[in-house]
Design an enzyme around this catalytic site. Sequence first.
Site, mmCIF file in Angstrom:
data_model
loop_
_atom_site.group_PDB
_atom_site.id
_atom_site.type_symbol
_atom_site.label_atom_id
_atom_site.label_comp_id
_atom_site.label_asym_id
_atom_site.label_seq_id
_atom_site.Cartn_x
_atom_site.Cartn_y
_atom_site.Cartn_z
ATOM 1 N N SER A 147 -1.181 -55.373 92.211
ATOM 2 C CA SER A 147 -0.091 -54.469 91.828
ATOM 3 C C SER A 147 1.210 -54.961 92.450
ATOM 4 O O SER A 147 1.202 -55.785 93.372
ATOM 5 C CB SER A 147 -0.419 -53.062 92.360
ATOM 6 O OG SER A 147 0.726 -52.230 92.373
ATOM 7 N N TYR A 160 -2.320 -46.304 98.082
ATOM 8 C CA TYR A 160 -2.464 -47.266 96.969
ATOM 9 C C TYR A 160 -1.916 -48.626 97.393
ATOM 10 O O TYR A 160 -2.547 -49.657 97.169
ATOM 11 C CB TYR A 160 -1.707 -46.723 95.769
ATOM 12 C CG TYR A 160 -1.790 -47.511 94.499
ATOM 13 C CD1 TYR A 160 -0.777 -48.398 94.146
ATOM 14 C CD2 TYR A 160 -2.860 -47.352 93.631
ATOM 15 C CE1 TYR A 160 -0.835 -49.108 92.956
ATOM 16 C CE2 TYR A 160 -2.921 -48.062 92.434
ATOM 17 C CZ TYR A 160 -1.909 -48.930 92.107
ATOM 18 O OH TYR A 160 -1.953 -49.648 90.926
HETATM 19 C C1 GCO Z 1 3.733 -46.034 90.976
HETATM 20 C C2 GCO Z 1 3.073 -46.769 89.834
HETATM 21 C C3 GCO Z 1 2.682 -48.174 90.263
HETATM 22 C C4 GCO Z 1 2.209 -48.935 89.064
HETATM 23 C C5 GCO Z 1 1.711 -50.306 89.354
HETATM 24 C C6 GCO Z 1 2.833 -51.172 89.781
HETATM 25 O O1 GCO Z 1 3.477 -44.829 91.143
HETATM 26 O O2 GCO Z 1 4.502 -46.694 91.690
HETATM 27 O O3 GCO Z 1 1.934 -46.065 89.348
HETATM 28 O O4 GCO Z 1 1.708 -48.080 91.256
HETATM 29 O O5 GCO Z 1 1.177 -48.248 88.426
HETATM 30 O O6 GCO Z 1 0.684 -50.307 90.306
HETATM 31 O O7 GCO Z 1 2.313 -52.483 89.943
#
Ligand code: GCO
Length: 264
Positions: A147, A160
């Site tokens: 990501s 995340y």
């Molecule tokens: C967020 C997004 C990101 C994208 C992606 C970016 O809330 O910032 O969901 O996480 O989904 O991962 O690369």
Amino acid sequence: MNTSLFNVQGKIALVTGSTHGLGMAMARGLGLAGATIIVNGNSSQEKIDIAVSAYKNEGIKAFGYKFNVSKEQEVKVAITKIETEVGSIDILINNAGIIKRTPLLEMEVADFREVIDIDLVSPFIVSKHVVKGMVSRKQGKVINICSMMSELGRNSVGAYAAAKGGLKMLTQNMATEWAKHNIQVNGIGPGYFATEQTAPIRVDGHPFNEFIISRTPAGRWGDPEDLAGAAVFLASKASDFVNGQIIYVDGGILATIGKPSNEE
Ligand code: GCO
């Protein structure tokens, strides 16, 4: 140009989380390039069946398997079933993932752990059980879906980002340990894409929507189909000497510090 370099005809690709979104787009790209797709999901058999029909309607050979990527016993049984019923897995895309948008100080530890479990531990679990076969066959392709958050932080996505940052390093370590078996392990880092997962922050007028469009040199959200090329490249012979790399398909976000609002 030897286009057979990008040939995945007859290869079997397991794409976790491929009933919708980016996983489906990458699996579709591989399928249209001739690969057989193992569709995975964990929500419902109905969703998997619907997705398998959609692949088949495009002439793609597809089989559906419901299993939870975070449960090692389920993964072990599923991989054995797949390799018995369909065939050896040549390509693995670790795509299944979740996100919880909560500021760190407000986040429950259990929620933090769940994100790490699904987004970081699960690719380890699935890879462990798929790569054993790749080692015995002396060939394989593993693609971890990282990501922007493998490189950058953002308010409210700390768990995340920790998982996706870890997945980048896990990709490099997998590459280090498995390259000698002719297994290439790389990652794809999607930028901001128009999917269900980003729908809440993409609505017209949402400040984040305006921000992403201005922050992305390409001036748009990614279309899931924009990922198919990188997936086919990393799944094919064309990437046989590429290892431990993350290909960012992000419209240029990571290439720039951005521009003042009054600049074109
Ligand atoms: C967020 C997004 C990101 C994208 C992606 C970016 O809330 O910032 O969901 O996480 O989904 O991962 O690369």
